[in-house]
Write a protein that holds these residues in place. Structure first.
Motif, PDB file in Angstrom:
ATOM      1  N   GLN A 167       0.819  -1.205   0.000  1.00 54.86           N
ATOM      2  CA  GLN A 167       0.000   0.000   0.000  1.00 54.86           C
ATOM      3  C   GLN A 167       0.860   1.266   0.000  1.00 54.86           C
ATOM      4  O   GLN A 167       0.630   2.192  -0.779  1.00 54.86           O
ATOM      5  N   ALA A 168       1.856   1.312   0.870  1.00 52.23           N
ATOM      6  CA  ALA A 168       2.695   2.506   0.972  1.00 52.23           C
ATOM      7  C   ALA A 168       3.478   2.746  -0.309  1.00 52.23           C
ATOM      8  O   ALA A 168       3.551   3.883  -0.813  1.00 52.23           O
ATOM      9  N   ASP A 220      -0.016   8.806 -17.953  1.00 53.17           N
ATOM     10  CA  ASP A 220       0.273   8.949 -16.520  1.00 53.17           C
ATOM     11  C   ASP A 220      -0.978   8.761 -15.687  1.00 53.17           C
ATOM     12  O   ASP A 220      -0.949   8.135 -14.615  1.00 53.17           O
ATOM     13  N   ARG A 221      -2.103   9.286 -16.138  1.00 54.98           N
ATOM     14  CA  ARG A 221      -3.350   9.132 -15.385  1.00 54.98           C
ATOM     15  C   ARG A 221      -3.782   7.672 -15.320  1.00 54.98           C
ATOM     16  O   ARG A 221      -4.336   7.218 -14.315  1.00 54.98           O
ATOM     17  N   PHE A 222      -3.545   6.902 -16.396  1.00 57.94           N
ATOM     18  CA  PHE A 222      -3.908   5.480 -16.383  1.00 57.94           C
ATOM     19  C   PHE A 222      -3.202   4.758 -15.241  1.00 57.94           C
ATOM     20  O   PHE A 222      -3.820   4.018 -14.467  1.00 57.94           O
ATOM     21  N   PHE A 223      -1.898   4.977 -15.133  1.00 58.87           N
ATOM     22  CA  PHE A 223      -1.143   4.293 -14.075  1.00 58.87           C
ATOM     23  C   PHE A 223      -1.459   4.867 -12.701  1.00 58.87           C
ATOM     24  O   PHE A 223      -1.430   4.142 -11.700  1.00 58.87           O
ATOM     25  N   GLU A 224      -1.787   6.150 -12.635  1.00 53.73           N
ATOM     26  CA  GLU A 224      -2.191   6.713 -11.352  1.00 53.73           C
ATOM     27  C   GLU A 224      -3.485   6.059 -10.881  1.00 53.73           C
ATOM     28  O   GLU A 224      -3.634   5.732  -9.690  1.00 53.73           O
ATOM     29  N   TYR A 225      -4.424   5.842 -11.810  1.00 56.55           N
ATOM     30  CA  TYR A 225      -5.672   5.185 -11.433  1.00 56.55           C
ATOM     31  C   TYR A 225      -5.429   3.748 -11.009  1.00 56.55           C
ATOM     32  O   TYR A 225      -6.064   3.250 -10.066  1.00 56.55           O
ATOM     33  N   PHE A 227      -7.224   1.419  -8.032  1.00 56.30           N
ATOM     34  CA  PHE A 227      -7.341  -0.040  -8.093  1.00 56.30           C
ATOM     35  C   PHE A 227      -6.518  -0.727  -7.020  1.00 56.30           C
ATOM     36  O   PHE A 227      -6.888  -1.785  -6.519  1.00 56.30           O
ATOM     37  N   ASN A 228      -5.377  -0.156  -6.643  1.00 62.85           N
ATOM     38  CA  ASN A 228      -4.515  -0.760  -5.618  1.00 62.85           C
ATOM     39  C   ASN A 228      -4.816  -0.291  -4.202  1.00 62.85           C
ATOM     40  O   ASN A 228      -4.518  -0.996  -3.237  1.00 62.85           O
ATOM     41  N   VAL A 278     -13.889   2.481  -9.827  1.00 64.78           N
ATOM     42  CA  VAL A 278     -12.612   1.790  -9.633  1.00 64.78           C
ATOM     43  C   VAL A 278     -12.359   1.562  -8.145  1.00 64.78           C
ATOM     44  O   VAL A 278     -11.804   0.525  -7.751  1.00 64.78           O
ATOM     45  N   MET A 279     -12.768   2.503  -7.305  1.00 63.44           N
ATOM     46  CA  MET A 279     -12.624   2.317  -5.861  1.00 63.44           C
ATOM     47  C   MET A 279     -13.444   1.119  -5.376  1.00 63.44           C
ATOM     48  O   MET A 279     -12.991   0.329  -4.537  1.00 63.44           O
ATOM     49  N   ILE A 280     -14.649   0.981  -5.907  1.00 65.10           N
ATOM     50  CA  ILE A 280     -15.505  -0.159  -5.538  1.00 65.10           C
ATOM     51  C   ILE A 280     -14.887  -1.460  -6.027  1.00 65.10           C
ATOM     52  O   ILE A 280     -14.904  -2.480  -5.325  1.00 65.10           O
ATOM     53  N   ILE A 281     -14.326  -1.433  -7.242  1.00 60.19           N
ATOM     54  CA  ILE A 281     -13.671  -2.629  -7.779  1.00 60.19           C
ATOM     55  C   ILE A 281     -12.527  -3.065  -6.869  1.00 60.19           C
ATOM     56  O   ILE A 281     -12.316  -4.259  -6.629  1.00 60.19           O
TER      57      ILE A 281
END
Length: 433
Positions: free
Chosen positions: A158-159, A180-185, A190-191, A284-287
């Motif tokens: 997580q960290a 960059d936004r794709f990997f940020e999401y 997602f993580n 994505v948060m719910i996923i």
């Protein structure tokens, strides 16, 4: 041509005093590269949010503008219809010119170019920690030893996801918004189950005006803590003194870092998403939560899965809070006095010593000064620009602080103790006199 549209007329020349009077929500001017722009109406359409650009209303925003934007020429197209004229009698001209020369030197040295192998390996190591957390429980069962080991793996996952997402959030890797936004999401939503939009909204304000009362959301703490030398006195003289702030250095380690993610960030994150109807972030948060439950409930059951969830949130929260606040809380915290970019960032940030462990443990935020000066610079190049920044600070008599991690963490408590004593003295003087 509408408000601010004077492209067909002789440019008007303003003084900085005239510009500084246009600093209200209904009347906002900014200066970029000695040009004056009326952003009153446009600020609400600003992709980075109205607050982050509004924090520079009535001020020279040149260095902030260059710090946050990779494609300057493309962004300037949006400014043309807002042009009002030019400005004279620039303030702090020498220090601003020297910093811009330093930035140009960093560009010429290639320090804004990312090493994709570095980020690929960083990304892989994040994935490995998540896999290890799952496999530890899968192969060794849910006894307390594998439970704790798995928890440490997952807390690290997580960290480190947060530290890596930080670079993507600043567009420091691909310098491409979509990529960059794709990997940020992926890393943040997602993580970690957090909203990238919420994080960027808060974090960019922090970078624009670090440790500035009323502008930096990271120092909107007066309900729980008083920090710096100004806030304690102001809170003591107001009617908002509900806590014994003279004891804050005692209760901060117990409740501050521990509850930051599990309670405060959860509340503000979901509130932000729901009130702004950010359905992609929410989805994505719910996923993420579905993924987490799908993986861990079969091994731990519902009760222990919830314990696991809260425990790794505490680990992540403590890791994040101690690292980030050690760079900021002990530094100057005051109202906005329109410092030039170099002074603004150096008064609000400090560095930690460089080592392999410090680099990894802090996600290279041990180079907080350099990151604040150049937020779109990839983290692996920050150490290269440090000597140049130090030389510039020495020239202009600006303190450049580098601390050990131990001292930096201790300074959080020492500064909280000092601020609490200031509050206590001001409170008693104001209310008991």
């Amino acid at each position: 041509m509408g408000r601010g549209g004077k492209l067909d007329q002789q440019p008007t020349v303003y003084t900085f005093d005239e510009v500084s009077r246009h600093d209200k929500k209904g009347d906002r001017w900014i200066v970029i590269q000695d040009n004056v722009y009326d952003i009153t109406d446009w600020s609400n359409r600003h992709p980075g949010g109205s607050k982050v650009i509004g924090h520079y209303a009535g001020q020279d925003a040149t260095d902030a503008f260059e710090a946050f934007h990779n494609d300057l020429e493309s962004v300037k197209r949006y400014l043309k219809p807002l042009h009002m004229g030019t400005v004279k009698d620039a303030k702090d001209k020498s220090i601003k010119e020297d910093f811009r020369k330093l930035r140009l030197t960093a560009v010429q040295m290639g320090l804004f170019k990312a090493n994709f192998w570095y980020f690929a390996l960083y990304f892989l190591h994040v994935v490995v920690f998540e896999i290890l957390a799952y496999l530890t429980l899968y192969y060794f069962g849910s006894g307390w030893i594998p439970f704790v080991i798995s928890l440490l793996f997952y807390g690290t996952f997580q960290a480190q996801s947060a530290f890596l997402s930080h670079d993507f959030g600043h567009l420091a890797v691909f310098h491409n918004t979509s990529m960059d936004r794709f990997f940020e999401y992926y890393l943040l939503a997602f993580n970690k189950g957090a909203s990238p939009h919420w994080w960027n909204h808060m974090h960019f304000q922090h970078h624009a005006k670090p440790n500035v009362i009323g502008k930096d959301p990271d120092v909107r703490l007066d309900k729980f803590l008083v920090v710096g030398q100004v806030m304690p006195v102001e809170v003591a003289q107001s009617k908002n003194s509900y806590l014994p702030f003279n004891l804050q250095d005692k209760y901060f380690p117990l409740f501050g870092p521990t509850l930051l993610f599990p309670i405060y960030f959860h509340y503000t994150c979901y509130k932000h998403v729901l009130t702004r109807k950010l359905w992609v972030d929410l989805a994505v948060m719910i996923i993420y939560n579905i993924k987490f439950l799908f993986l861990f409930v079969p091994m731990l059951g519902w009760g222990w899965t919830l314990v696991y969830y809260e425990a790794f949130r505490v680990i992540d929260s403590m890791w994040f809070a101690w690292v980030t606040q050690s760079n900021h809380i002990p530094m100057n915290i005051d109202h906005d006095d329109n410092k030039p970019w170099l002074k603004l960032q150096l008064f609000a940030t400090c560095d930690h010593e460089q080592s392999l462990f410090n680099d990894w443990f802090t996600g290279r935020l041990n180079f907080q000064i350099e990151h604040h000066l150049f937020p779109t610079m990839p983290q692996h190049n920050l150490y290269k620009v440090r000597p140049l920044v130090q030389a510039l600070c020495k020239k202009h008599g600006i303190p450049f602080q580098i601390k050990s991690l131990q001292r930096a963490f201790g300074d959080i408590l020492r500064s909280l103790k000092d601020s609490g004593e200031l509050w206590s003295a001001a409170y008693h003087a104001h209310h008991l006199s």
